[in-house]
Design a protein around this motif. Structure first.
Motif, PDB file in Angstrom:
ATOM      1  N   THR A 114       0.861  -1.183   0.000  1.00 46.66           N
ATOM      2  CA  THR A 114       0.000   0.000   0.000  1.00 46.66           C
ATOM      3  C   THR A 114       0.894   1.229   0.000  1.00 46.66           C
ATOM      4  O   THR A 114       1.864   1.294   0.763  1.00 46.66           O
ATOM      5  N   ALA A 115       0.586   2.186  -0.859  1.00 47.57           N
ATOM      6  CA  ALA A 115       1.400   3.398  -0.965  1.00 47.57           C
ATOM      7  C   ALA A 115       0.748   4.544  -0.202  1.00 47.57           C
ATOM      8  O   ALA A 115      -0.462   4.750  -0.282  1.00 47.57           O
ATOM      9  N   VAL A 116       1.580   5.280   0.522  1.00 48.05           N
ATOM     10  CA  VAL A 116       1.126   6.472   1.241  1.00 48.05           C
ATOM     11  C   VAL A 116       1.902   7.668   0.699  1.00 48.05           C
ATOM     12  O   VAL A 116       3.136   7.687   0.740  1.00 48.05           O
ATOM     13  N   ILE A 159       3.954   0.540   2.389  1.00 48.14           N
ATOM     14  CA  ILE A 159       3.754  -0.165   3.655  1.00 48.14           C
ATOM     15  C   ILE A 159       2.990  -1.466   3.453  1.00 48.14           C
ATOM     16  O   ILE A 159       2.372  -1.678   2.407  1.00 48.14           O
ATOM     17  N   LYS A 160       3.049  -2.319   4.467  1.00 48.03           N
ATOM     18  CA  LYS A 160       2.246  -3.544   4.505  1.00 48.03           C
ATOM     19  C   LYS A 160       1.835  -3.793   5.947  1.00 48.03           C
ATOM     20  O   LYS A 160       2.384  -3.188   6.879  1.00 48.03           O
ATOM     21  N   SER A 166       0.847  -8.516   4.214  1.00 48.53           N
ATOM     22  CA  SER A 166       0.130  -8.211   2.983  1.00 48.53           C
ATOM     23  C   SER A 166      -0.294  -6.754   2.954  1.00 48.53           C
ATOM     24  O   SER A 166      -0.164  -6.027   3.941  1.00 48.53           O
ATOM     25  N   GLN A 167      -0.834  -6.333   1.820  1.00 52.49           N
ATOM     26  CA  GLN A 167      -1.254  -4.944   1.698  1.00 52.49           C
ATOM     27  C   GLN A 167      -2.465  -4.671   2.585  1.00 52.49           C
ATOM     28  O   GLN A 167      -3.196  -5.588   2.976  1.00 52.49           O
ATOM     29  N   ILE A 168      -2.639  -3.409   2.908  1.00 47.91           N
ATOM     30  CA  ILE A 168      -3.736  -3.000   3.789  1.00 47.91           C
ATOM     31  C   ILE A 168      -4.926  -2.601   2.916  1.00 47.91           C
ATOM     32  O   ILE A 168      -4.853  -1.640   2.147  1.00 47.91           O
ATOM     33  N   ILE A 198      -2.965   4.635  -1.520  1.00 50.27           N
ATOM     34  CA  ILE A 198      -3.303   3.898  -2.737  1.00 50.27           C
ATOM     35  C   ILE A 198      -2.932   2.435  -2.550  1.00 50.27           C
ATOM     36  O   ILE A 198      -1.827   2.118  -2.112  1.00 50.27           O
ATOM     37  N   SER A 199      -3.853   1.529  -2.896  1.00 45.02           N
ATOM     38  CA  SER A 199      -3.588   0.095  -2.824  1.00 45.02           C
ATOM     39  C   SER A 199      -3.683  -0.513  -4.216  1.00 45.02           C
ATOM     40  O   SER A 199      -4.193   0.102  -5.162  1.00 45.02           O
TER      41      SER A 199
END
Length: 451
Positions: A114-116, A159-160, A166-168, A198-199
Motif C-alpha cells: 500500500t502506498a502512502v 507499507i504492509k 500483505s497490503q492493507i 493507494i492500494s
C-alpha cells in the motif's frame, strides 16, 4: 525471434519497425560505454531510457538526442559509479533487454503493498512523527523516498500489514491511517498538508517510479506565484543556471541548463519537462570536469513553442527546483541492519533528539535487512555537529551507521554569456554547438565519415 502463428507479415513488420534497436559499444569511446537506441518515437520514451540507466546508478557523461518525424535516435556515453566503462555482462544484458522492450524490471516490486503519499510544510521532527504513527498503527515500512525543498516535504512510503505481511485493504483502517497522518501534517500554521493512500491494483498505474512521482508531487505543490526574485537568484551561486530562448524560425523553444554535474541530473531535467507535457525533439548533454551543460529543443504536444513570458518563467523555475531537490545539502549517513518493528521511528527520533534535520531519505528492505540512506544537517540547515554524529553512532551502533564523507553536490549558477543576452546569436551558437556535437559523435561511432 519466434512469431505467434496468428500474426501476418504486415503485423510482424509493424512490430519490427516499432521495437527499439539497442547497440552497446565498448570500443567506440576510450572512457565510456556508448549506448545507442533508435526506434519509432512516442511521448516519454526518452525519459524511460534515461530512467533505465539512472536506476542502475550509472553516470551519463555525454549524449545527444535527435528525432526526424516519427523516428528518434539517442546516444549516451555512460560510466559506472567509479567512472569506468561497463564490463559486467549481466548489467549490459539488462540494459539491452530493458531498452529493447521499454518495460524495465523494477528493482523493488510494489506488489501486495500500500502506498502512502504525503506533501506539506516541513518542520523539525516531522519525519520521525510520521514513522512513529505508522509503527503505532502496526504498519511495516518496506520502501520509502523522502525529499525536502524550501520548507516543503514530499514522501512516498510503501507499507504492509505488520502481522500478515500483505497490503492493507480494510477501508476503516485506511481512514484511520489517513486521519492520523493528516493531523500531523496540518499541525503548523499553513495547514496545507495532503495525504493519499493507494492500494493495488491502482498502485501499479499511479506510481510507476518513486522518484518521478516525487517530482510530480513537488511540482503540484510548488508555488509559482511567489515574488519574482530574479536579482537575488542572479547573485546566488547555489542556483542552477537555466534559460529558455526562442527559435521562432523552426518553432522550437531552447532550454539550456548549466550546473554542477551529478548522477541522475539528466533524469531530473527530462522528467520535469516530460511531465510538463513538452516533447524533447533534439538535445545535447556534455560534461567537462564537474560541470554539466544540457540543451534541449522542445515543443508542446500540439507542436507549438513556449509563447509567453509567464510560461517561460514557469519552465525555468520548475527545472531549477527539480535540480535542487535531489541536491539537498547534508551529511550522508548509511544504516544497514536487521529490520525490526519501529526501526525507522527509533532512528529518526534519535536524529531529532540530537538536533539533526533529515533533508532527504531513501529507505529499502530486502529479506530481513534494512538498508537506509539519510542526508542530515543541523536544525538551521548548516553542517551537522560532529559531536552529535558521534553520539548517534554510539546509540545506534558504529558498525550499523556509516558516515559517508562525500559532499552532496552543490549546483552552481554562472553569469549568462553573450549567447543568452542576444537571442539571435545565441540560437546560432546553439545550433553550431548542436551540429558539431552530432557530427563528432556520429563520426566516433562510425556512422559518418569524418571530414
Amino acid at each position: 525471434m519466434e512469431w505467434p502463428a496468428y500474426l501476418d507479415e504486415y503485423e510482424k513488420l509493424v512490430i519490427r519497425m516499432n521495437t527499439p534497436r539497442v547497440v552497446i559499444d565498448n570500443a567506440a569511446c576510450p572512457t565510456a560505454t556508448v549506448v545507442k537506441v533508435d526506434s519509432g518515437r512516442k511521448h516519454g520514451v526518452l525519459l524511460e531510457a534515461v530512467q533505465v540507466l539512472t536506476d542502475l546508478n550509472l553516470s551519463i557523461k555525454k549524449g545527444y538526442i535527435s528525432s526526424d518525424g516519427r523516428w528518434f535516435m539517442y546516444v549516451f556515453h555512460v560510466t559506472d559509479q567509479y567512472g569506468c566503462k561497463l564490463t559486467d555482462d549481466n548489467v549490459l544484458s539488462y540494459i539491452e533487454q530493458s531498452l529493447s522492450t521499454w518495460k524495465p524490471t523494477r528493482s523493488q516490486s510494489f506488489e501486495d503493498l500500500t502506498a502512502v503519499e504525503l506533501t506539506g510544510s516541513d518542520r523539525p521532527g516531522l519525519l520521525s512523527e510520521v514513522f512513529a504513527v505508522l509503527a503505532d498503527l502496526e504498519c511495516s515500512v518496506v520502501d520509502a523516498r523522502v525529499w525536502t525543498h524550501k520548507g516543503r516535504i514530499a514522501c512516498v512510503v510503501f507499507i504492509k500489514d505488520e502481522s500478515s505481511g500483505s497490503q492493507i485493504e480494510d477501508a476503516t483502517r485506511i481512514d484511520v491511517i489517513e486521519c492520523r497522518l493528516s493531523h500531523l501534517l496540518n499541525l503548523g500554521e499553513q495547514n496545507d498538508g495532503r495525504v493519499s493512500i493507494i492500494s493495488m491494483p491502482a498502485l501499479e498505474g499511479s506510481i510507476s517510479h518513486a522518484d518521478r512521482r516525487l517530482h510530480q508531487m513537488m511540482f503540484e505543490d510548488f508555488n509559482f506565484d511567489c515574488v519574482d526574485d530574479t536579482e537575488a537568484i542572479a547573485m546566488d551561486t547555489d542556483v542552477p543556471c537555466v534559460s529558455v530562448q526562442d527559435w521562432a524560425e523552426r518553432g522550437y523553444s531552447i532550454v539550456t541548463v548549466q550546473c554542477k554535474d551529478r548522477r541522475k541530473l539528466l533524469f531530473d531535467v527530462v522528467c520535469t519537462l516530460t511531465d510538463m507535457d513538452f516533447v524533447l525533439s533534439h538535445g545535447t548533454l556534455n560534461t567537462e570536469g564537474d560541470q554539466a551543460h544540457e540543451e534541449f529543443y522542445i515543443r508542446h504536444m500540439d507542436g507549438s513553442p513556449i509563447s509567453s513570458e509567464a510560461e517561460r518563467q514557469r519552465v525555468v523555475r520548475s527545472v531549477q527546483a527539480a535540480i535542487e531537490r535531489r541536491g539537498s545539502e547534508g551529511l550522508r549517513l548509511e544504516l544497514c541492519t536487521l529490520d525490526r518493528s519501529g526501526l525507522l521511528s527509533e532512528v529518526t527520533r534519535t536524529f531529532r533528539e540530537n538536533g539533526l534535520l533529515v533533508t532527504r531519505a531513501e529507505v529499502s528492505t530486502k529479506d530481513d535487512m534494512a538498508c537506509n540512506v539519510f542526508y542530515v544537517t543541523d536544525m538551521t540547515g548548516l553542517p551537522a555537529d560532529p559531536r552529535s554524529i558521534e553520539s548517534i553512532q554510539k546509540r545506534i551502533g558504529e558498525s550499523c551507521l556509516i558516515i559517508k564523507e562525500e559532499k552532496t553536490p552543490r549546483v552552481l549558477r554562472k553569469v549568462a554569456s553573450d549567447r543568452f543576452e542576444e537571442p539571435n546569436n545565441g540560437v546560432a551558437a546553439g545550433l553550431l554547438h548542436l551540429g558539431s556535437f552530432f557530427k563528432r559523435n556520429l563520426s566516433s561511432l562510425g556512422l559518418i565519415k569524418s571530414s
